[in-house]
Design a protein around this motif. Structure first.
Motif, PDB file in Angstrom:
ATOM      1  N   GLN A  72     -30.910  26.389  -9.719  1.00 44.66           N
ATOM      2  CA  GLN A  72     -31.228  26.137 -11.127  1.00 44.66           C
ATOM      3  C   GLN A  72     -31.466  27.445 -11.882  1.00 44.66           C
ATOM      4  OE1 GLN A  72     -34.576  23.487 -10.898  1.00 44.66           O
ATOM      5  NE2 GLN A  72     -33.324  21.720 -10.320  1.00 44.66           N
ATOM      6  N   VAL A  73     -32.215  28.347 -11.276  1.00 42.48           N
ATOM      7  CA  VAL A  73     -32.511  29.623 -11.934  1.00 42.48           C
ATOM      8  C   VAL A  73     -31.230  30.443 -12.083  1.00 42.48           C
ATOM      9  CG1 VAL A  73     -33.749  31.816 -11.715  1.00 42.48           C
ATOM     10  CG2 VAL A  73     -34.922  29.675 -11.220  1.00 42.48           C
ATOM     11  N   ALA A  74     -30.408  30.510 -11.042  1.00 38.43           N
ATOM     12  CA  ALA A  74     -29.156  31.277 -11.106  1.00 38.43           C
ATOM     13  C   ALA A  74     -28.229  30.707 -12.177  1.00 38.43           C
ATOM     14  CB  ALA A  74     -28.467  31.287  -9.744  1.00 38.43           C
ATOM     15  N   THR A  75     -28.123  29.401 -12.242  1.00 41.44           N
ATOM     16  CA  THR A  75     -27.273  28.764 -13.252  1.00 41.44           C
ATOM     17  C   THR A  75     -27.785  29.074 -14.655  1.00 41.44           C
ATOM     18  OG1 THR A  75     -26.646  26.985 -11.744  1.00 41.44           O
ATOM     19  CG2 THR A  75     -26.399  26.539 -14.111  1.00 41.44           C
ATOM     20  N   TYR A  76     -29.096  28.989 -14.837  1.00 40.49           N
ATOM     21  CA  TYR A  76     -29.674  29.267 -16.148  1.00 40.49           C
ATOM     22  C   TYR A  76     -29.368  30.704 -16.585  1.00 40.49           C
ATOM     23  CZ  TYR A  76     -32.864  29.897 -19.995  1.00 40.49           C
ATOM     24  OH  TYR A  76     -33.387  30.179 -21.235  1.00 40.49           O
ATOM     25  N   PHE A  77     -29.592  31.666 -15.684  1.00 43.29           N
ATOM     26  CA  PHE A  77     -29.347  33.063 -16.052  1.00 43.29           C
ATOM     27  C   PHE A  77     -27.867  33.352 -16.251  1.00 43.29           C
ATOM     28  CE2 PHE A  77     -33.618  34.375 -14.076  1.00 43.29           C
ATOM     29  CZ  PHE A  77     -34.249  34.302 -15.313  1.00 43.29           C
ATOM     30  N   ASP A  80     -31.715  36.131 -21.320  1.00 44.28           N
ATOM     31  CA  ASP A  80     -33.049  35.777 -20.844  1.00 44.28           C
ATOM     32  C   ASP A  80     -33.363  36.359 -19.460  1.00 44.28           C
ATOM     33  OD1 ASP A  80     -33.379  34.327 -23.157  1.00 44.28           O
ATOM     34  OD2 ASP A  80     -32.924  32.388 -22.219  1.00 44.28           O
ATOM     35  N   ALA A  81     -32.397  36.981 -18.832  1.00 42.75           N
ATOM     36  CA  ALA A  81     -32.598  37.471 -17.467  1.00 42.75           C
ATOM     37  C   ALA A  81     -33.430  38.751 -17.415  1.00 42.75           C
ATOM     38  CB  ALA A  81     -31.250  37.699 -16.779  1.00 42.75           C
ATOM     39  N   SER A  92     -34.115  25.074  -6.375  1.00 40.84           N
ATOM     40  CA  SER A  92     -34.799  25.917  -7.356  1.00 40.84           C
ATOM     41  C   SER A  92     -34.001  27.182  -7.638  1.00 40.84           C
ATOM     42  CB  SER A  92     -36.198  26.292  -6.856  1.00 40.84           C
ATOM     43  OG  SER A  92     -36.999  25.142  -6.697  1.00 40.84           O
ATOM     44  N   LEU A  93     -33.525  27.839  -6.570  1.00 44.59           N
ATOM     45  CA  LEU A  93     -32.731  29.053  -6.747  1.00 44.59           C
ATOM     46  C   LEU A  93     -31.445  28.757  -7.501  1.00 44.59           C
ATOM     47  CD1 LEU A  93     -33.228  30.630  -3.213  1.00 44.59           C
ATOM     48  CD2 LEU A  93     -34.211  31.441  -5.372  1.00 44.59           C
TER      49      LEU A  93
END
Length: 171
Positions: A12-17, A23-24, A9-10
């Motif tokens: 995925q979120v780090a990659t997205y941001f 969006d961060a 989960s972490l």
């Protein structure tokens, strides 16, 4: 949640941001405090969250709940513990013990306006972390805590001067 789930989960979120930095940045959920009675206040937040504070009897409260200062220390302890656990999951470290204690020293003359040169908030704070893991060295655990302290939002808020504006509406 499993350490694998947290790590994924972490990631995925780090990659997205990293890919969408626009969006961060976001507005944090507000806390709305109301005076219930005497010095007892209730702050309401998202999803029905409620936090109640009161002051000790010697200053006019009923001591029916912790003080706001205690909640500050609790927020720092919980945030640091959370970020330590998150980082441990990212590194694949299974913690067998994690306990974060936050204490502070204050001079109450500041709160009561007895001496204007004394700040009303804590003069100093101490964070004590007790941590253990079978699959990590003492050095790795020290580095883990160091990293977490640098990335804990509440730790950052109490260590760095954060601009605060106050608007007053009468009526």
């Amino acid at each position: 949640m499993s350490i694998k789930h947290i790590r994924e989960s972490l990631g995925q979120v780090a990659t997205y941001f990293a890919e969408h930095p626009q969006d961060a940045r976001s507005q944090d959920k507000p806390a709305v405090a109301v005076l219930e009675s005497g010095l007892r206040c209730r702050a309401d937040g998202p999803n029905g969250a409620t936090l109640v504070s009161d002051m000790p009897a010697p200053v006019g409260g009923n001591a029916s709940a912790p003080t706001p200062g205690w909640f500050l220390r609790a927020a720092l302890a919980n945030c640091d513990a959370t970020v330590i656990a998150m980082r441990a999951a990212q590194l694949g470290i299974v913690l067998s013990r994690l306990e974060v204690t936050v204490g502070s020293e204050s001079d109450n003359r500041g709160l009561f306006g007895v001496a204007e040169s004394i700040p009303p908030g804590p003069l100093s704070m101490r964070v004590n972390v007790r941590i253990a893991a079978e699959d990590a060295s003492a050095q790795q655990l020290h580095e883990l805590v160091e990293w977490a302290e640098k990335h804990s939002p509440v730790s950052d808020a109490v260590r760095r001067a954060v601009p605060v504006t106050t608007e007053v509406t009468v009526g």
